[in-house]
Design a protein around this motif. Structure first.
Motif, PDB file in Angstrom:
ATOM      1  N   ASP A  75       0.798  -1.238   0.000  1.00 21.44           N
ATOM      2  CA  ASP A  75       0.000   0.000   0.000  1.00 21.44           C
ATOM      3  C   ASP A  75       0.825   1.281   0.000  1.00 21.44           C
ATOM      4  O   ASP A  75       0.324   2.333  -0.385  1.00 21.44           O
ATOM      5  CB  ASP A  75      -0.933   0.024   1.214  1.00 21.44           C
ATOM      6  N   VAL A  76       2.072   1.202   0.457  1.00 19.56           N
ATOM      7  CA  VAL A  76       2.890   2.415   0.584  1.00 19.56           C
ATOM      8  C   VAL A  76       4.107   2.373  -0.339  1.00 19.56           C
ATOM      9  O   VAL A  76       4.301   3.262  -1.163  1.00 19.56           O
ATOM     10  CB  VAL A  76       3.324   2.643   2.055  1.00 19.56           C
ATOM     11  N   LEU A  77       4.939   1.347  -0.189  1.00 21.85           N
ATOM     12  CA  LEU A  77       6.197   1.329  -0.947  1.00 21.85           C
ATOM     13  C   LEU A  77       6.013   1.194  -2.453  1.00 21.85           C
ATOM     14  O   LEU A  77       6.658   1.931  -3.213  1.00 21.85           O
ATOM     15  CB  LEU A  77       7.112   0.214  -0.450  1.00 21.85           C
ATOM     16  N   LEU A  78       5.184   0.261  -2.889  1.00 22.39           N
ATOM     17  CA  LEU A  78       5.015   0.091  -4.335  1.00 22.39           C
ATOM     18  C   LEU A  78       4.514   1.381  -4.999  1.00 22.39           C
ATOM     19  O   LEU A  78       5.081   1.796  -6.016  1.00 22.39           O
ATOM     20  CB  LEU A  78       4.108  -1.100  -4.641  1.00 22.39           C
ATOM     21  N   PRO A  79       3.482   2.056  -4.445  1.00 21.54           N
ATOM     22  CA  PRO A  79       3.079   3.328  -5.046  1.00 21.54           C
ATOM     23  C   PRO A  79       4.169   4.404  -4.984  1.00 21.54           C
ATOM     24  O   PRO A  79       4.347   5.165  -5.939  1.00 21.54           O
ATOM     25  CB  PRO A  79       1.849   3.752  -4.227  1.00 21.54           C
ATOM     26  N   LEU A  80       4.914   4.472  -3.867  1.00 18.75           N
ATOM     27  CA  LEU A  80       5.989   5.466  -3.766  1.00 18.75           C
ATOM     28  C   LEU A  80       7.079   5.195  -4.797  1.00 18.75           C
ATOM     29  O   LEU A  80       7.611   6.124  -5.410  1.00 18.75           O
ATOM     30  CB  LEU A  80       6.590   5.481  -2.361  1.00 18.75           C
ATOM     31  N   ASP A  90      14.602  -4.725  -1.148  1.00 16.18           N
ATOM     32  CA  ASP A  90      14.093  -6.072  -0.932  1.00 16.18           C
ATOM     33  C   ASP A  90      12.601  -6.023  -0.647  1.00 16.18           C
ATOM     34  O   ASP A  90      12.160  -5.274   0.232  1.00 16.18           O
ATOM     35  CB  ASP A  90      14.772  -6.733   0.278  1.00 16.18           C
ATOM     36  N   ALA A  91      11.848  -6.836  -1.368  1.00 16.02           N
ATOM     37  CA  ALA A  91      10.445  -7.052  -1.028  1.00 16.02           C
ATOM     38  C   ALA A  91      10.424  -7.758   0.328  1.00 16.02           C
ATOM     39  O   ALA A  91      11.456  -8.259   0.785  1.00 16.02           O
ATOM     40  CB  ALA A  91       9.790  -7.912  -2.097  1.00 16.02           C
ATOM     41  N   PRO A  92       9.276  -7.808   0.998  1.00 18.67           N
ATOM     42  CA  PRO A  92       9.225  -8.485   2.296  1.00 18.67           C
ATOM     43  C   PRO A  92       9.815  -9.889   2.220  1.00 18.67           C
ATOM     44  O   PRO A  92       9.504 -10.656   1.313  1.00 18.67           O
ATOM     45  CB  PRO A  92       7.726  -8.540   2.606  1.00 18.67           C
ATOM     46  N   CYS A  93      10.709 -10.170   3.177  1.00 18.11           N
ATOM     47  CA  CYS A  93      11.383 -11.465   3.170  1.00 18.11           C
ATOM     48  C   CYS A  93      11.878 -11.812   4.568  1.00 18.11           C
ATOM     49  O   CYS A  93      12.043 -10.940   5.415  1.00 18.11           O
ATOM     50  CB  CYS A  93      12.556 -11.452   2.195  1.00 18.11           C
ATOM     51  N   ASP A  94      12.114 -13.100   4.773  1.00 19.63           N
ATOM     52  CA  ASP A  94      12.736 -13.563   6.008  1.00 19.63           C
ATOM     53  C   ASP A  94      14.217 -13.207   5.967  1.00 19.63           C
ATOM     54  O   ASP A  94      14.857 -13.292   4.918  1.00 19.63           O
ATOM     55  CB  ASP A  94      12.576 -15.078   6.156  1.00 19.63           C
ATOM     56  N   TYR A 103      11.552 -10.443   9.796  1.00 17.91           N
ATOM     57  CA  TYR A 103      10.869 -10.317   8.506  1.00 17.91           C
ATOM     58  C   TYR A 103      10.801  -8.842   8.163  1.00 17.91           C
ATOM     59  O   TYR A 103      10.298  -8.041   8.960  1.00 17.91           O
ATOM     60  CB  TYR A 103       9.469 -10.922   8.633  1.00 17.91           C
ATOM     61  N   ALA A 104      11.335  -8.464   6.993  1.00 21.71           N
ATOM     62  CA  ALA A 104      11.462  -7.039   6.708  1.00 21.71           C
ATOM     63  C   ALA A 104      11.408  -6.741   5.220  1.00 21.71           C
ATOM     64  O   ALA A 104      11.573  -7.627   4.377  1.00 21.71           O
ATOM     65  CB  ALA A 104      12.789  -6.522   7.264  1.00 21.71           C
ATOM     66  N   THR A 105      11.200  -5.470   4.925  1.00 23.80           N
ATOM     67  CA  THR A 105      11.385  -4.920   3.587  1.00 23.80           C
ATOM     68  C   THR A 105      12.346  -3.744   3.735  1.00 23.80           C
ATOM     69  O   THR A 105      12.306  -3.024   4.737  1.00 23.80           O
ATOM     70  CB  THR A 105      10.040  -4.486   2.945  1.00 23.80           C
ATOM     71  N   PHE A 106      13.239  -3.585   2.763  1.00 20.80           N
ATOM     72  CA  PHE A 106      14.254  -2.538   2.798  1.00 20.80           C
ATOM     73  C   PHE A 106      14.091  -1.648   1.573  1.00 20.80           C
ATOM     74  O   PHE A 106      13.795  -2.139   0.478  1.00 20.80           O
ATOM     75  CB  PHE A 106      15.659  -3.156   2.782  1.00 20.80           C
TER      76      PHE A 106
END
Length: 140
Positions: A75-80, A90-94, A103-106
């Motif tokens: 909802d936030v990163l892809l539109p930004l 990195d997309a959300p990943c372990d 579990y994070a996205t960078f």
């Protein structure tokens, strides 16, 4: 991004020489504020160098759970990123190298500053233990 984290734009100014935005959370016991300021004229020729003196390595924001990380990404990163305001590393990943269940996205902003949105079970355990210690009169 800050709206998603519950911050409100409390003040901003954009002048010819200098501009800023102050984002605040009023719902916590102590007001939290993040101020984002434009580079002052005398420093515009200095390049950002991640990890150098006076330059942060990255800023991490805590998520409530894995679904929160996924939702923020969608909802936030892809539109930004689509609007050119950030680039996703990195997309959300372990990330087992940082701990079990991490579990994070960078992502990076346009200036190259690195950010992370993360759920860290170790942090959640420490936070919950702190609440227990404070409720029993101990110092956590």
């Amino acid at each position: 991004m800050f709206k998603y984290f519950g911050y409100e734009l409390a003040d901003s100014s954009y002048g010819k020489e200098y501009g800023y935005e102050d984002w605040k959370r009023w719902d916590l016991e102590t007001p939290h504020e993040i101020s984002i300021c434009q580079v002052r004229e005398g420093f515009k020729d200095k390049e950002y160098c991640r990890g150098a003196l006076g330059h942060h390595d990255h800023i991490a924001f805590s998520a409530s759970d894995r679904k929160d990380v996924d939702r923020f990404y969608r909802d936030v990163l892809l539109p930004l990123e689509k609007e050119g305001h950030c680039s996703i590393q990195d997309a959300p990943c372990d990330c087992p190298e940082y701990g079990e269940g991490y579990y994070a996205t960078f992502f990076f902003d346009r200036d190259g500053f690195k950010y992370e949105f993360v759920v860290n079970p170790n942090h959640l355990l420490k936070m919950n233990q702190r609440k227990v210690d404070q409720g029993s009169g101990g110092k956590g």
